[in-house]
Motif scaffolding. Structure first.
Motif, PDB file in Angstrom:
ATOM      1  N   ALA A   1      23.805  83.133  64.764  1.00  9.82           N
ATOM      2  CA  ALA A   1      24.870  83.729  65.567  1.00  9.82           C
ATOM      3  C   ALA A   1      24.585  83.555  67.054  1.00  9.82           C
ATOM      4  N   LEU A   2      23.326  83.699  67.422  1.00 13.78           N
ATOM      5  CA  LEU A   2      22.936  83.573  68.826  1.00 13.78           C
ATOM      6  C   LEU A   2      23.194  82.168  69.349  1.00 13.78           C
TER       7      LEU A   2
ATOM      8  N   ASP B   1      17.107  81.377  77.091  1.00 14.20           N
ATOM      9  CA  ASP B   1      18.365  80.763  77.523  1.00 14.20           C
ATOM     10  C   ASP B   1      19.516  81.134  76.589  1.00 14.20           C
ATOM     11  N   GLY B   2      19.261  81.098  75.279  1.00 15.95           N
ATOM     12  CA  GLY B   2      20.297  81.465  74.319  1.00 15.95           C
ATOM     13  C   GLY B   2      20.678  82.938  74.435  1.00 15.95           C
ATOM     14  N   PHE B   3      19.695  83.776  74.627  1.00 14.51           N
ATOM     15  CA  PHE B   3      19.928  85.212  74.800  1.00 14.51           C
ATOM     16  C   PHE B   3      20.767  85.478  76.043  1.00 14.51           C
ATOM     17  N   ALA B   4      20.434  84.809  77.147  1.00 10.86           N
ATOM     18  CA  ALA B   4      21.179  85.009  78.388  1.00 10.86           C
ATOM     19  C   ALA B   4      22.631  84.578  78.240  1.00 10.86           C
ATOM     20  N   GLU B   5      22.836  83.428  77.613  1.00 13.55           N
ATOM     21  CA  GLU B   5      24.198  82.925  77.416  1.00 13.55           C
ATOM     22  C   GLU B   5      25.001  83.881  76.547  1.00 13.55           C
ATOM     23  N   TYR B   6      24.416  84.338  75.466  1.00 12.19           N
ATOM     24  CA  TYR B   6      25.119  85.237  74.550  1.00 12.19           C
ATOM     25  C   TYR B   6      25.389  86.584  75.214  1.00 12.19           C
ATOM     26  N   SER B   7      24.413  87.104  75.943  1.00  6.83           N
ATOM     27  CA  SER B   7      24.550  88.416  76.579  1.00  6.83           C
ATOM     28  C   SER B   7      25.711  88.449  77.555  1.00  6.83           C
ATOM     29  N   MET B   8      25.893  87.368  78.298  1.00  8.23           N
ATOM     30  CA  MET B   8      26.921  87.357  79.334  1.00  8.23           C
ATOM     31  C   MET B   8      28.303  86.967  78.824  1.00  8.23           C
TER      32      MET B   8
ATOM     33  N   HIS C   1      30.698  89.061  73.088  1.00  7.40           N
ATOM     34  CA  HIS C   1      30.701  90.463  72.691  1.00  7.40           C
ATOM     35  C   HIS C   1      31.495  90.629  71.395  1.00  7.40           C
ATOM     36  N   LYS C   2      31.124  89.845  70.396  1.00  6.82           N
ATOM     37  CA  LYS C   2      31.819  89.913  69.116  1.00  6.82           C
ATOM     38  C   LYS C   2      31.663  91.297  68.494  1.00  6.82           C
ATOM     39  N   GLN C   3      32.720  91.732  67.830  1.00  6.80           N
ATOM     40  CA  GLN C   3      32.705  93.026  67.166  1.00  6.80           C
ATOM     41  C   GLN C   3      32.402  92.894  65.679  1.00  6.80           C
ATOM     42  N   SER C   4      31.757  91.813  65.317  1.00  4.13           N
ATOM     43  CA  SER C   4      31.378  91.604  63.921  1.00  4.13           C
ATOM     44  C   SER C   4      30.204  90.624  63.888  1.00  4.13           C
ATOM     45  N   GLY C   5      29.645  90.439  62.696  1.00 10.22           N
ATOM     46  CA  GLY C   5      28.548  89.493  62.549  1.00 10.22           C
ATOM     47  C   GLY C   5      27.195  90.157  62.659  1.00 10.22           C
ATOM     48  N   PRO C   6      26.121  89.396  62.439  1.00 13.62           N
ATOM     49  CA  PRO C   6      24.773  89.978  62.385  1.00 13.62           C
ATOM     50  C   PRO C   6      24.304  90.601  63.689  1.00 13.62           C
TER      51      PRO C   6
END
Length: 328
Positions: A224-225, A306-313, A316-321
């Protein structure tokens, strides 16, 4: 500097040389300055274990490697401490949300459920010396304990719980509700890195995952990330390295627990700063013929940051792991 002190530094240099540490990139004068003002010998020596051991010494390691790893390790610990602290804060918000929806138990009842032996109940001054009690004397908690722990509510207990106690309390409370929360699967990693950061324990020391549990859940979080494309060598390194596994789990725990956009942006900025710091001297480890596992680990930490930063910003999915909420 005094002769005796200078002799001690010379002995430390010889100690490192005996292990195979070279002083070509970082000369001996620079190394003495570093040992004198920035770190002790026994701490910096721990990082040499990342290099190949052959013929009685470590191969291909320069003092510059050790100095860089010590610096990266420090920045990594700061980041992990911050992220783990944020997970703790947001877990309390998650816990509180469940309590507000619970019509069967009030704060006192939940405290009794969590602490049936009343190990956190204050009954008098002697309790500060009673080893069966879970709280200890501190000027920062003393008045709080006297004021609120004679008949505590769950919210009072949070203020004196350590991280393990908070995690256990949350899991125990979920059990009373007959609910589950996938976030609890990541608690072990959060606790390990929080404790390591708090005690200034070296992280970049090549610790393998011994008797490792399966990684299916963290794999699903990483898919997911990274939008179903986990970068090389991240997936394989997480299965082998305890640090890579715990670090990935910590980041995923943050994303599951934290919904504040401001907190996510701040964490993303911090992750990018850590990624940049690791990259600064990455040329020292490439090609990693004498430190292949370390090179792969550093690449994995960069990918995760890098993946964490991209996803964090941006996500903001309301579903998934990475958006699990307690469920029955």
């Amino acid at each position: 500097m005094p002769n005796e002190y200078g002799n001690a530094l010379n002995e430390q240099i010889q100690n490192l040389k005996a292990d195979g540490v070279q002083f070509q990139i970082f000369n001996e004068t620079q190394a003495k300055e570093y040992l004198d003002h920035r770190i002790n010998l026994f701490k910096i020596k721990r990082f040499r274990i990342n290099f190949r051991w052959e013929e009685g010494e470590y191969q291909g390691v320069d003092f510059a490697h050790l100095a860089d790893l010590a610096s990266v390790d420090y920045q990594l610990r700061l980041f992990c401490g911050y992220i783990a602290g944020r997970v703790e804060h947001d877990l309390k918000l998650r816990f509180n949300h469940l309590l507000m929806l619970d019509a069967q138990h009030d704060g006192y009842a939940v405290a009794n459920l969590i602490d049936p032996r009343q190990e956190y109940v204050f009954e008098g001054e002697a309790d500060f010396r009673d080893r069966s009690k879970k709280f200890s004397h501190s000027p920062y908690t003393e008045d709080y304990i006297r004021s609120y722990l004679s008949e505590p509510e769950i919210w009072n207990l949070w203020e004196i719980f350590d991280l393990s106690a908070l995690f256990n309390a949350y899991k125990d409370y979920l059990a009373t509700l007959q609910k589950k929360d996938h976030l609890t699967k990541l608690f072990g990693s959060v606790r390990r890195l929080r404790n390591a950061a708090a005690h200034n324990t070296c992280l970049l020391i090549g610790v393998p995952r011994r008797n490792a549990p399966r990684t299916e859940y963290i794999d699903s979080c990483l898919k997911a990330l990274f939008n179903n494309s986990i970068p090389t060598p991240t997936g394989s390194v997480i299965k082998k390295s305890q640090l890579a596994y715990d670090f990935a789990s910590l980041l995923c725990a943050f994303l599951i627990a934290t919904q504040s956009e401001e907190a996510r942006k701040h964490a993303a900025d911090a992750a990018l700063q850590l990624s940049s710091r690791i990259r600064r001297n990455i040329r020292l480890y490439i090609p990693g013929t004498d430190c292949r596992e370390l090179t792969a680990l550093l690449a994995t930490l960069i990918n995760l940051c890098d993946g964490f930063a991209e996803y964090s910003m941006n996500n903001h999915k309301q579903s998934g792991p990475l958006f699990y909420v307690p469920w029955k």
